[in-house]
Design an enzyme around this catalytic site. Structure first.
Site, short mmCIF file in Angstrom:
data_model
loop_
_atom_site.label_atom_id
_atom_site.label_comp_id
_atom_site.label_asym_id
_atom_site.label_seq_id
_atom_site.Cartn_x
_atom_site.Cartn_y
_atom_site.Cartn_z
N ASP A 302 0.82 -1.21 0.00
CA ASP A 302 0.00 0.00 0.00
C ASP A 302 0.86 1.26 0.00
OD1 ASP A 302 -2.70 1.31 0.45
OD2 ASP A 302 -1.63 2.03 2.21
N GLU A 353 0.70 -0.43 -5.11
CA GLU A 353 -0.33 0.61 -5.28
C GLU A 353 0.42 1.94 -5.36
OE1 GLU A 353 -3.15 3.73 -3.75
OE2 GLU A 353 -1.75 2.74 -2.40
#
Length: 627
Positions: A302, A353
């Site tokens: 993330d 991401e």
């Protein structure tokens, strides 16, 4: 490794199984447990818990040369709660979690549970062997993204545990023909509102989701159904709650020394000091722990931008030694992370991401990249959603929003995401984003999902979007399953399942995702009609003709050039009645006609459905007759 080697490599950033040393472990051949915690600048550390009547009878711990405090005790028993009582430099006394705990008590409590690693008996050897043999690059990857707490809930509003998700979610994944499921973070976190992205325990399954063995059984059952499991992981920042990792021994321990670099002002969190050796050992061990302990098939990292760029946050920043904005520690950490994970598990997906184009993400480390397998294509996602939200009468003027992605489709190895981030904070649900009345919204959604499936790149869709949920996602409530009482939603769900099946069955849609060898653009200039057409190819010469009508105008006698002379069969029409459209049957089989059309020597003529996608395959090739 010996204990001395464990200590040494932890300090050099080369201990990638630090959970074998730090944390709590049963004593060999003796009653009791050993406890170890890294708190290099603490004045004193004591072990407290149910077995000490908490602070009443604390157990003194001893500090070694590496700043690790340890004690062996026969007071502790399996299942009891414990914490560390740390006297910080200056005399402040504070209770802290065990950063290496593998299980915590139910919230709002934050005590760790004395837990031995289980001897769960796995039965997924066939899956793991196939994964190692076939990999994932030239395989279908179609991911269903799930927030565990809000997919479904019990009558009292409490979330399903993995024991219950095993019985309900896995059959749903099979029914819907997904190849993978991806969970938003499952690590222990103190607040549901963070969706799991402000982590407290990097080795612990969140108590809300059940016991660690429940997750193992879930993954095991997924693998038996040929479904891979991916989990989001957050190595950039963590919760600033005072009883967790924050300023653990009273000084910057896990976070940067510099106050502004340590504080993530945008998210109200703290940033890991990714250049510190012990932090690297801690984080890489965490990633490998989840991969190995839970047999995961992928890790989605993330907020990579937050680790790559010094100016990504809202707070003040100072340029690096070269005068630029790159976080050099973060850059080198991510390279190291991928190199280490791949050295042990080359068949596990590493996914980033990341929303910028300034750093090569999926290029090899040797070529200056970060070494990820895939990058979320945020640019494609933003462009395509902007386009589909527009009134079709104006789409011709922004046609480049659809076609621009072909200019960079193979610059990175991409996943095309319609994720949770796109259906919150007033952005509206996927169905609600679509233009027009309810009929056209569903037609647009079918068109969009088909475009996603046919475009080069692996796929991801957030839960609820597959049946056109109207309301935005709410982390505290289950999906609007009652929507399925409406025939339009039920047909949308059926369409999604059949589209996913269609994707899996056609190698041309996934076998060559990394080059123009698998893609041939037929017409990306038809702005006036707003029709896009291209061909996808397999490595054995199978082709699929993909045509998208992005306006609510039926195009009769629509003619287009095609690369193969023969008889074509329409194998997917998104406007069929069973999907929510009005067509009772597909276009009839159609033979190509000789005739020049751009660079092609033959054409195909058919009816292109309004706001529809039409996919064709060559049923029979015919040798061209000389004119």
């Amino acid at each position: 490794m010996t204990l001395e080697e464990q200590v040494y490599t932890f300090g050099t950033g080369e201990n990638y199984r630090v959970q074998h040393y730090l944390g709590v472990h049963p004593l060999d051949g003796e009653k009791g447990f050993s406890f170890r915690v890294w708190a290099p600048h603490a004045e004193k550390v004591q072990l407290i818990g149910e077995f000490t009547d908490w602070r009443a009878n604390p157990v003194e711990m001893q500090r070694n040369q590496a700043g690790i405090w340890e004690v062996d005790t026969d007071l502790a028993q399996e299942g009891q709660l414990y914490k560390y009582l740390i006297t910080r430099s200056g005399g402040q006394v504070i209770e802290k979690i065990d950063p290496l705990a593998i299980y915590f008590e139910r919230r709002p409590g934050t005590a760790a549970v004395v837990t031995s690693h289980s001897d769960y008996q796995w039965s997924d050897q066939l899956w793991l062997g196939r994964r190692k043999r076939l990999g994932f690059k030239k395989r279908p990857v179609n991911i269903y993204e799930v927030h565990s707490s809000s997919w479904k809930q019990k009558e009292d509003g409490s979330p399903y545990t993995f024991k219950e998700l095993k019985e309900e979610l896995i059959p749903y994944l099979v029914k819907m023909n997904y190849t993978h499921v991806e969970f938003m973070p499952l690590m222990a976190h103190p607040l549901d509102m963070s969706w799991g992205y402000q982590v407290m325990g990097y080795f612990a399954l969140e108590h809300t989701y059940g016991q660690p063995d429940d997750l193992k059984a879930f993954v095991d059952a997924c693998h038996k159904e040929n479904i891979g499991v991916i989990v989001d992981w957050v190595p950039g920042h963590y919760t600033q709650n005072d009883d967790a990792l924050a300023y653990f021994d009273g000084t910057p321990t896990f976070e940067y020394q510099d106050h502004d670099r340590a504080h993530n002002y945008r998210w109200g969190a703290l940033n890991f000091d990714l250049g510190k050796n012990q932090v690297q050992s801690f984080l890489i061990s965490s990633a490998l722990f989840w991969i190995e302990e839970y047999h995961l098939d992928g890790i989605r990292v993330d907020a990579v931008s937050n680790m790559l760029y010094l100016d990504y946050d809202d707070g003040p920043w100072v340029p690096n030694k070269d005068g630029g904005n790159r976080n050099l520690e973060g850059y080198h950490f991510l390279q190291k992370l991928n190199q280490i994970v791949k050295s042990y598990h080359s068949d596990v997906m590493m996914i980033a991401e990341e929303s910028t184009a300034a750093t090569p993400i999926t290029q090899s480390v040797a070529d200056g990249g970060l070494g990820f397998d895939y990058k979320w294509n945020m640019g494609w996602m933003n462009d395509i959603l902007r386009f589909y939200e527009k009134d079709p009468i104006y789409r011709q003027y922004d046609y480049n929003l659809v076609t621009f992605s072909f200019m960079y489709a193979f610059n990175e190895q991409f996943i095309l995401p319609f994720s949770h981030d796109e259906v919150v904070h007033g952005k509206k649900s996927m169905m609600h984003k679509m233009w027009g009345d309810r009929y056209n919204q569903f037609a647009g959604l079918r068109n969009l999902y088909t475009y996603q499936i046919c475009h080069p790149g692996k796929k991801l869709l957030f839960m609820g979007s597959e049946f056109g949920q109207f309301l935005e996602w709410k982390y505290s409530e289950q999906l609007e399953w009652s929507n399925l009482n409406d025939s339009m939603n039920a047909k949308m769900q059926y369409f999604s399942s059949q589209l996913n099946r269609f994707y899996k069955e056609h190698k041309a849609l996934w076998q060559i995702d990394d080059s123009f060898d698998g893609l041939e653009i037929i017409d990306a200039d038809n702005k006036s009609q707003t029709v896009l057409s291209f061909v996808r190819k397999s490595d054995k010469g199978e082709i699929l003709l993909c045509v998208f009508n992005m306006t609510p105008v039926e195009r009769r006698a629509f003619t287009i050039g095609v690369p193969v002379f023969g008889i074509y069969e329409e194998i997917l029409n998104t406007e069929r009645e069973e999907f929510g459209g009005v067509w009772k049957e597909n276009n009839p089989e159609t033979k190509t006609e000789l005739g020049e059309w751009r660079d092609y020597e033959q054409t195909l003529t058919f009816t292109l459905p309004a706001m529809g996608a039409s996919i064709w395959k060559v049923k029979r090739r015919i040798k061209k007759k000389k004119p």
